[in-house]
Design an enzyme around this catalytic site. Sequence first.
Site, mmCIF file in Angstrom:
data_model
loop_
_atom_site.group_PDB
_atom_site.id
_atom_site.type_symbol
_atom_site.label_atom_id
_atom_site.label_comp_id
_atom_site.label_asym_id
_atom_site.label_seq_id
_atom_site.Cartn_x
_atom_site.Cartn_y
_atom_site.Cartn_z
ATOM 1 N N GLU A 128 0.834 -1.208 0.000
ATOM 2 C CA GLU A 128 0.000 0.000 0.000
ATOM 3 C C GLU A 128 0.864 1.252 0.000
ATOM 4 O O GLU A 128 0.575 2.231 -0.684
ATOM 5 C CB GLU A 128 -0.917 0.006 1.236
ATOM 6 C CG GLU A 128 -2.008 -1.037 1.214
ATOM 7 C CD GLU A 128 -3.054 -0.731 0.163
ATOM 8 O OE1 GLU A 128 -2.733 -0.854 -1.041
ATOM 9 O OE2 GLU A 128 -4.181 -0.399 0.525
ATOM 10 N N THR A 181 -5.056 7.376 -5.304
ATOM 11 C CA THR A 181 -5.249 7.579 -3.866
ATOM 12 C C THR A 181 -4.390 8.743 -3.372
ATOM 13 O O THR A 181 -4.844 9.558 -2.559
ATOM 14 C CB THR A 181 -4.898 6.283 -3.105
ATOM 15 O OG1 THR A 181 -5.788 5.265 -3.550
ATOM 16 C CG2 THR A 181 -5.056 6.438 -1.606
HETATM 17 N N1 HSE Z 1 -8.486 5.077 3.599
HETATM 18 C C1 HSE Z 1 -7.837 5.297 2.348
HETATM 19 C C2 HSE Z 1 -8.253 6.645 1.788
HETATM 20 C C3 HSE Z 1 -8.228 4.183 1.420
HETATM 21 O O1 HSE Z 1 -9.439 6.951 1.864
HETATM 22 O O2 HSE Z 1 -7.427 7.392 1.279
HETATM 23 C C4 HSE Z 1 -7.495 4.206 0.135
HETATM 24 O O3 HSE Z 1 -8.113 3.273 -0.733
#
Ligand code: HSE
Length: 309
Positions: A128, A181
């Site tokens: 990640e 992201t």
């Molecule tokens: N919690 C993270 C975000 C998830 O919302 O940026 C990324 O998929």
Amino acid sequence: MNEIRVFSPATVANLSCGFDILGACLDKVGDELVVRKTKKKGIVITKITGQELSKDITVNVAGVSALALLRETEVDCGFEIEIHKGVKPGSGIGSSAASSAGSVFAINQLLGKPYSNKELIKFAMEGEKAACGSLIADNVAAALLGGFTFVKDGLNHDYFKLCTPPELFFTVIHPQIEIKTSDSRAILVKEVSLEKMTEQSANIGAFIAGLYTDNYELIARSMVDSVIEPLRSTLIPKFNDIKEISLSNGALACGISGSGPSIFALSKGFSTANDIALAMKKVYSKTDLEYDIHISPINDEGIKIIKVK
Ligand code: HSE
């Protein structure tokens, strides 16, 4: 066992009220990975289908997480990884998490399970980090533990599985635009007011109480996000229309899946989830946007073994 094929599911992170701490595991939509032992030590990604992605193990998240595992584990063999992408990168349903969690799960199985699935989360988090720059656990925890999951403290590896009420279904629509992201995190404000902090904490607590008591009405009114959603929804075409039509067709809640652009609706029962899918499609069919849509029960198992040799 020398070879294993696994299904590594897509996941919905945040669930409106729990930015970076809540997640849920989907069924049917996900990546498949085949991992085999080799005499030669090291990791090689031999094949990728479904998406154009790097086979460089220091770049591809499945390689990055596998390397993190092998750094801490004594092994006398190597591994070949095939990745068959079912989750599109930048879709908001945990594409990088599916690959990073899938590879470490498969390698762990081939090694005779020296780690629990919970212990694998920290390795998958490295994938990640390679994908978005942040060590986020919400998607990988959901993929590895299944059901609904909670990240108490990702950096100190404190995460656990929550209870899954029996009748919940997700409808997830993915407009075919890509939102990274890292970009979707970059637009967030770094500070929230005391008032919003109280509201969000109350929602998370009530949501979890709702899960443990099968209280669908409480779940519905807790899945509210007045911090992140107003900012990120501006990146998602027709977000407000999709949300409105989902709620008017019986959704308990509707929000951004992870960092978007996918939008999820949570509902009680398949038939409502299906009505919502039809309603969502109507919204996008009036535009020239292409989209994918998935209806899924909660996958309480997480990553599944398809075949071993
Ligand atoms: N919690 C993270 C975000 C998830 O919302 O940026 C990324 O998929």
